[in-house]
Scaffold this active site. Sequence first.
Site, PDB file in Angstrom:
ATOM      1  N   TYR A  53       0.784  -1.129   0.013  1.00 48.34           N
ATOM      2  CA  TYR A  53       0.004   0.159  -0.055  1.00 48.34           C
ATOM      3  C   TYR A  53       0.951   1.241  -0.059  1.00 48.34           C
ATOM      4  CZ  TYR A  53      -4.419  -2.290   0.145  1.00 48.34           C
ATOM      5  OH  TYR A  53      -5.426  -3.405  -0.167  1.00 48.34           O
ATOM      6  N   GLN A  88     -15.245   2.807  -6.740  1.00 46.04           N
ATOM      7  CA  GLN A  88     -14.731   1.639  -6.281  1.00 46.04           C
ATOM      8  C   GLN A  88     -13.218   2.040  -5.877  1.00 46.04           C
ATOM      9  OE1 GLN A  88     -15.977  -2.226  -8.137  1.00 46.04           O
ATOM     10  NE2 GLN A  88     -16.309  -0.590  -9.855  1.00 46.04           N
ATOM     11  N   HIS A 108     -14.871   1.710  -1.346  1.00 42.74           N
ATOM     12  CA  HIS A 108     -13.800   0.829  -0.955  1.00 42.74           C
ATOM     13  C   HIS A 108     -12.868   1.530  -0.136  1.00 42.74           C
ATOM     14  CE1 HIS A 108     -15.052  -2.034  -4.319  1.00 42.74           C
ATOM     15  NE2 HIS A 108     -15.805  -1.946  -3.360  1.00 42.74           N
ATOM     16  N   CYS A 158      -6.658   2.092  12.677  1.00 45.07           N
ATOM     17  CA  CYS A 158      -6.132   0.975  13.573  1.00 45.07           C
ATOM     18  C   CYS A 158      -6.815  -0.084  13.432  1.00 45.07           C
ATOM     19  CB  CYS A 158      -6.023   1.788  14.915  1.00 45.07           C
ATOM     20  SG  CYS A 158      -5.714   0.613  16.056  1.00 45.07           S
ATOM     21  N   CYS A 195      -0.414   2.331  16.196  1.00 45.93           N
ATOM     22  CA  CYS A 195      -1.637   3.537  16.435  1.00 45.93           C
ATOM     23  C   CYS A 195      -1.077   4.413  17.795  1.00 45.93           C
ATOM     24  CB  CYS A 195      -3.058   2.736  17.075  1.00 45.93           C
ATOM     25  SG  CYS A 195      -4.231   3.840  17.699  1.00 45.93           S
ATOM     26  N   ASN A 230     -16.259   1.483 -21.666  1.00 42.69           N
ATOM     27  CA  ASN A 230     -15.172   0.606 -21.132  1.00 42.69           C
ATOM     28  C   ASN A 230     -14.453   0.547 -22.625  1.00 42.69           C
ATOM     29  OD1 ASN A 230     -13.820  -1.678 -20.220  1.00 42.69           O
ATOM     30  ND2 ASN A 230     -14.838  -1.741 -18.548  1.00 42.69           N
TER      31      ASN A 230
HETATM   32  C1  BV8 Z   1     -18.045  -8.468   0.387  1.00 38.92           C
HETATM   33  C2  BV8 Z   1      -9.976  -1.752  -1.999  1.00 38.92           C
HETATM   34  C3  BV8 Z   1     -19.552  -9.297   2.141  1.00 38.92           C
HETATM   35  C4  BV8 Z   1      -8.666  -2.450  -1.625  1.00 38.92           C
HETATM   36  C5  BV8 Z   1     -11.206  -3.597  -3.480  1.00 38.92           C
HETATM   37  C6  BV8 Z   1     -15.603 -15.823  -2.952  1.00 38.92           C
HETATM   38  C7  BV8 Z   1     -14.855 -15.713  -1.734  1.00 38.92           C
HETATM   39  C8  BV8 Z   1     -14.764 -14.685  -1.039  1.00 38.92           C
HETATM   40  C9  BV8 Z   1     -15.333 -13.439  -1.385  1.00 38.92           C
HETATM   41  C10 BV8 Z   1     -16.242 -13.674  -2.497  1.00 38.92           C
HETATM   42  C11 BV8 Z   1     -16.330 -14.705  -3.296  1.00 38.92           C
HETATM   43  N1  BV8 Z   1     -17.105 -14.273  -4.258  1.00 38.92           N
HETATM   44  C12 BV8 Z   1     -17.382 -13.036  -4.133  1.00 38.92           C
HETATM   45  C13 BV8 Z   1     -17.084 -12.959  -2.947  1.00 38.92           C
HETATM   46  C14 BV8 Z   1     -17.095 -11.086  -2.776  1.00 38.92           C
HETATM   47  C15 BV8 Z   1     -16.077 -10.440  -3.107  1.00 38.92           C
HETATM   48  C16 BV8 Z   1     -15.784 -10.597  -4.473  1.00 38.92           C
HETATM   49  O1  BV8 Z   1     -16.709  -9.615  -5.068  1.00 38.92           O
HETATM   50  N2  BV8 Z   1     -14.907 -10.929  -5.023  1.00 38.92           N
HETATM   51  C17 BV8 Z   1     -14.537 -11.183  -6.504  1.00 38.92           C
HETATM   52  C18 BV8 Z   1     -13.095 -11.099  -6.746  1.00 38.92           C
HETATM   53  C19 BV8 Z   1     -15.480 -12.411  -7.108  1.00 38.92           C
HETATM   54  N3  BV8 Z   1     -16.205  -9.122  -2.553  1.00 38.92           N
HETATM   55  C20 BV8 Z   1     -16.002  -8.896  -1.378  1.00 38.92           C
HETATM   56  O2  BV8 Z   1     -15.085  -9.208  -0.741  1.00 38.92           O
HETATM   57  C21 BV8 Z   1     -16.591  -7.408  -0.859  1.00 38.92           C
HETATM   58  N4  BV8 Z   1     -16.970  -7.774   0.458  1.00 38.92           N
HETATM   59  O3  BV8 Z   1     -18.579  -9.095  -0.399  1.00 38.92           O
HETATM   60  O4  BV8 Z   1     -18.489  -8.370   1.987  1.00 38.92           O
HETATM   61  C22 BV8 Z   1     -18.907 -10.396   2.782  1.00 38.92           C
HETATM   62  C23 BV8 Z   1     -18.269 -10.442   3.899  1.00 38.92           C
HETATM   63  C24 BV8 Z   1     -17.564 -11.627   4.360  1.00 38.92           C
HETATM   64  C25 BV8 Z   1     -17.409 -12.753   3.446  1.00 38.92           C
HETATM   65  C26 BV8 Z   1     -17.625 -12.653   2.216  1.00 38.92           C
HETATM   66  C27 BV8 Z   1     -18.409 -11.439   1.696  1.00 38.92           C
HETATM   67  C28 BV8 Z   1     -15.376  -6.489  -0.616  1.00 38.92           C
HETATM   68  C29 BV8 Z   1     -14.906  -6.066  -2.216  1.00 38.92           C
HETATM   69  C30 BV8 Z   1     -13.899  -4.904  -2.054  1.00 38.92           C
HETATM   70  C31 BV8 Z   1     -12.545  -5.412  -2.214  1.00 38.92           C
HETATM   71  N5  BV8 Z   1     -11.746  -4.101  -2.154  1.00 38.92           N
HETATM   72  N6  BV8 Z   1     -10.602  -2.475  -3.356  1.00 38.92           N
HETATM   73  C32 BV8 Z   1      -7.558  -2.051  -2.679  1.00 38.92           C
HETATM   74  O5  BV8 Z   1      -7.740  -1.206  -3.711  1.00 38.92           O
HETATM   75  O6  BV8 Z   1      -6.482  -2.577  -2.560  1.00 38.92           O
HETATM   76  S1  BV8 Z   1     -11.658  -4.186  -4.953  1.00 38.92           S
HETATM   77  C33 BV8 Z   1     -10.802  -3.569  -5.921  1.00 38.92           C
HETATM   78  O7  BV8 Z   1     -10.961  -4.640  -7.205  1.00 38.92           O
HETATM   79  C34 BV8 Z   1     -11.241  -2.224  -6.595  1.00 38.92           C
HETATM   80  O8  BV8 Z   1     -11.818  -1.379  -5.661  1.00 38.92           O
HETATM   81  C35 BV8 Z   1     -12.270  -2.680  -7.422  1.00 38.92           C
HETATM   82  O9  BV8 Z   1     -13.496  -2.723  -6.785  1.00 38.92           O
HETATM   83  C36 BV8 Z   1     -11.808  -3.975  -7.936  1.00 38.92           C
HETATM   84  C37 BV8 Z   1     -11.103  -3.951  -9.171  1.00 38.92           C
HETATM   85  O10 BV8 Z   1     -12.386  -3.825 -10.335  1.00 38.92           O
HETATM   86  P1  BV8 Z   1     -12.199  -2.433 -11.316  1.00 38.92           P
HETATM   87  O11 BV8 Z   1     -12.220  -1.252 -10.515  1.00 38.92           O
HETATM   88  O12 BV8 Z   1     -13.232  -2.878 -12.233  1.00 38.92           O
HETATM   89  O13 BV8 Z   1     -10.832  -2.559 -11.746  1.00 38.92           O
HETATM   90  P2  BV8 Z   1     -10.550  -3.943 -12.936  1.00 38.92           P
HETATM   91  O14 BV8 Z   1      -8.979  -3.800 -12.994  1.00 38.92           O
HETATM   92  O15 BV8 Z   1     -11.220  -5.070 -12.537  1.00 38.92           O
HETATM   93  O16 BV8 Z   1     -11.188  -3.491 -14.444  1.00 38.92           O
HETATM   94  C38 BV8 Z   1     -10.907  -2.030 -14.980  1.00 38.92           C
HETATM   95  C39 BV8 Z   1     -11.750  -2.030 -16.293  1.00 38.92           C
HETATM   96  O17 BV8 Z   1     -11.330  -0.777 -16.907  1.00 38.92           O
HETATM   97  C40 BV8 Z   1     -11.571  -3.033 -17.373  1.00 38.92           C
HETATM   98  O18 BV8 Z   1     -13.033  -3.319 -17.384  1.00 38.92           O
HETATM   99  C41 BV8 Z   1     -10.891  -2.289 -18.433  1.00 38.92           C
HETATM  100  O19 BV8 Z   1     -11.291  -2.686 -19.666  1.00 38.92           O
HETATM  101  C42 BV8 Z   1     -11.443  -0.862 -18.112  1.00 38.92           C
HETATM  102  N7  BV8 Z   1     -10.397  -0.179 -18.585  1.00 38.92           N
HETATM  103  C43 BV8 Z   1      -9.215   0.115 -18.450  1.00 38.92           C
HETATM  104  N8  BV8 Z   1      -8.649   1.464 -18.849  1.00 38.92           N
HETATM  105  C44 BV8 Z   1      -9.472   2.037 -19.220  1.00 38.92           C
HETATM  106  C45 BV8 Z   1     -10.987   1.239 -19.137  1.00 38.92           C
HETATM  107  N9  BV8 Z   1     -12.008   1.729 -19.232  1.00 38.92           N
HETATM  108  C46 BV8 Z   1     -12.070   3.178 -19.707  1.00 38.92           C
HETATM  109  N10 BV8 Z   1     -10.834   3.822 -20.122  1.00 38.92           N
HETATM  110  C47 BV8 Z   1      -9.677   3.461 -19.685  1.00 38.92           C
HETATM  111  N11 BV8 Z   1      -8.636   4.004 -20.090  1.00 38.92           N
HETATM  112 ZN    ZN Z   2      -5.763   1.937  17.984  1.00 38.33          ZN
END
Ligand code: BV8
Ligand code: ZN
Length: 256
Positions: free
Chosen positions: A68, A102, A133, A141, A160, A226
Amino acid sequence: MANFPATLLNFLRQAERVTALTGAGVSQESGLRTFRDAQTGLWSQYKPEDLASPEAFARAPKLVWDWYAMRREKVRAVEPNPGHFALAEMGHRVPRFTLITQNVDGLHRKAFQTLKVSETFRVWKESPIIELHGNIQRVRCSECGMVADAWEENDDVPRCAGCGGMLRPDVVWFGESLPRSALEAAVEAARGCQVFLSIGTSGLVQPAAALAFAAHNKGAVVVEVNLEPTPLTEKADFFLQGKSGEVLPGLVKATW
Ligand code: BV8
Ligand code: ZN
């Protein structure tokens, strides 16, 4: 992309409320890597999903903290791009605007703060931006939950000042629930708008990806910007294929 469908321009001009959801693609032209892009250098051996989780932080706190710290450095070195500014201008043009992101890079906030729209520089009562997010510029902390945007660096994971707990980035990791108030506000903004834009997101991460479908199910016009199709594309009313930093300024210019 110069010419946009006249129907789309009219929907935007007539909309009482517009909601936009952005993903990493909207920051790509600022020079930040998307989650789909392979990691480089020291980090090439890791997938983001393997680092952005409580398990990873428990197992290797320093590794996760350093990942990070590297990303924070990169974020600090870049500026919002024309796509961010176009969304800030859209926010001034429509009666009611909500931007759900996001991304944790804070670039939308920077664009809203620095955009001066000649005739209507609106002073926002409350920010139209929902950081679903979290934000990488803040820390939290891991023990007492205290949030800060400044901290004492040391050569280990900073602690912290209040309770000595390990500090972590104030972002939502995989497997962690989203902040309730942010998610509720995002769902309300998706269900209450006439036009929903989904920009630069692969639409793979839940629950953010469900927002566009919630808007569609409530009868909103769904516009996707996109480089390539996503699971949303077949449901979208308009698919504007191209770079958000080019498509969005063109769309705002053509509409207002
Ligand atoms: C939750 C912060 C309830 C951190 C992020 C199986 C096991 C465990 C969990 C899961 C599972 N199945 C589903 C889940 C839930 C999981 C999930 O969705 N997993 C996915 C991978 C299947 N979700 C979670 O865990 C969420 N919490 O569900 O809570 C819960 C509680 C307990 C237990 C289970 C569930 C939390 C999700 C948040 C995670 N944190 N970010 C950090 O940044 O370090 S997510 C992070 O990845 C981003 O924030 C963003 O959301 C994601 C990436 O997605 P995008 O932003 O779309 O980026 P990406 O690279 O994928 O795509 C880019 C796009 O842009 C492409 O389409 C490309 O074509 C396009 N592009 C590129 N350049 C351009 C462009 N378009 C236009 N112009 C350009 N120039
Ligand atoms: Zn603390």
